[in-house]
Enzyme design. Structure first.
Site, short mmCIF file in Angstrom:
data_model
loop_
_atom_site.label_atom_id
_atom_site.label_comp_id
_atom_site.label_asym_id
_atom_site.label_seq_id
_atom_site.Cartn_x
_atom_site.Cartn_y
_atom_site.Cartn_z
N GLY A 18 0.78 -1.23 0.00
CA GLY A 18 0.00 0.00 0.00
C GLY A 18 0.81 1.27 0.00
O GLY A 18 0.34 2.32 0.46
N SER A 19 2.00 1.23 -0.58
CA SER A 19 2.79 2.48 -0.56
C SER A 19 2.17 3.53 -1.48
O SER A 19 2.20 4.73 -1.16
CB SER A 19 4.26 2.22 -0.93
OG SER A 19 4.39 1.87 -2.29
N HIS A 114 0.14 1.47 -13.05
CA HIS A 114 0.79 0.28 -13.60
C HIS A 114 2.28 0.58 -13.75
O HIS A 114 2.66 1.66 -14.24
CB HIS A 114 0.18 -0.08 -14.96
CG HIS A 114 0.80 -1.28 -15.58
ND1 HIS A 114 0.48 -2.56 -15.17
CD2 HIS A 114 1.75 -1.41 -16.54
CE1 HIS A 114 1.21 -3.42 -15.86
NE2 HIS A 114 1.98 -2.75 -16.70
C1 GAR Z 1 3.20 -0.88 -7.64
O1 GAR Z 1 4.46 -0.90 -8.29
C2 GAR Z 1 2.09 -0.87 -8.67
O2 GAR Z 1 2.39 -0.11 -9.82
C3 GAR Z 1 2.00 -2.32 -9.00
O3 GAR Z 1 2.15 -2.99 -7.78
C4 GAR Z 1 2.95 -2.20 -6.91
C5 GAR Z 1 2.19 -2.00 -5.62
O4 GAR Z 1 2.97 -1.39 -4.63
N1 GAR Z 1 0.76 -2.62 -9.63
C6 GAR Z 1 0.59 -3.56 -10.53
O5 GAR Z 1 1.48 -4.29 -10.90
C7 GAR Z 1 -0.83 -3.67 -11.08
N2 GAR Z 1 -0.88 -4.61 -12.15
P1 GAR Z 1 2.27 -0.73 -3.37
O6 GAR Z 1 1.31 -1.78 -2.77
O7 GAR Z 1 3.40 -0.45 -2.43
O8 GAR Z 1 1.55 0.49 -3.80
#
Ligand code: GAR
Length: 200
Positions: A18-19, A114
């Site tokens: 969830g950053s 993305h």
């Molecule tokens: C992020 O890099 C986001 O772009 C990616 O997952 C990560 C989540 O990080 N999303 C995808 O790959 C969607 N297909 P987070 O939970 O720390 O925000």
């Protein structure tokens, strides 16, 4: 462009740390034209749930494994979202594909981030694919969610260099830092009624 008369209510869907959600929530203060109303995780105990709760945002878990199929899961998602009455739904590391029916019910109001410069590298393993292709630039994209995976209208992109000796993990960290700047910038614009593209 017409700015909405009231702050836009934003629900954020997550699956992990969830950053990006935290970056969005941190940005939605003061004169920002949106407010976070709910964070939903499909993964029980996802790190982002504690971060959201610590930031004072209501949280819910809708565990996809507790439902027999995608339609039932999405009905659970709708039931969690409905009382929060979101104007916008931001996917932030939400790793479930939403059905065309769900997307249609919220047409034009679901955003996703993305980790690639779409249309390059939709789907998974974006950083490894960019490195394997010998790219020199990578980045992230915020787009409107449509029924076609990672193919909706692009609202913003942030570019980062690929450096000699980069690993997928090193590149992912550099892109993630750019995501934390991009997503709040796009949300600020969209919630203010301006759907023009952001480039960072
Ligand atoms: C992020 O890099 C986001 O772009 C990616 O997952 C990560 C989540 O990080 N999303 C995808 O790959 C969607 N297909 P987070 O939970 O720390 O925000």
């Amino acid at each position: 462009m017409t700015a909405p008369a009231r702050p836009q209510r934003v629900a954020i869907l997550i699956s992990g740390s969830g950053s990006n959600m935290a970056a969005l929530v941190a940005a939605m203060t003061g004169d920002h034209p949106a407010r976070p109303v709910l964070v939903v995780s499909n993964v029980p105990g996802a790190g982002g749930l504690a971060r959201a709760a610590a930031a004072g945002v209501p949280v819910a878990t809708v565990d996809h494994r507790a439902y027999p199929d995608r339609a039932a899961f999405e009905a659970g998602l709708e039931a969690a979202l409905a009382p929060a009455a979101p104007d916008l739904i931001c996917l932030a590391g939400f790793m479930r594909i939403l059905s065309p029916g769900f997307v249609d019910r919220h047409a034009g109001r679901i955003l996703n981030i993305h980790p690639s410069l779409l249309p390059k590298y939709p789907g998974l393993h974006t950083h490894a694919r960019a490195l394997a292709a010998g790219d020199t630039v990578a980045g992230a994209t915020v787009h409107v969610v449509t029924a076609d995976l990672d193919a909706g209208p692009i609202l913003g992109q942030a570019r980062v260099p690929i450096l000699p000796g980069d690993t997928a993990a090193a590149l992912a960290a550099r892109v993630l830092a750019a995501e934390h700047r991009l997503y709040p910038a796009v949300l600020r614009r969209v919630a203010g009624g301006d759907w023009s593209r952001v480039d960072l």
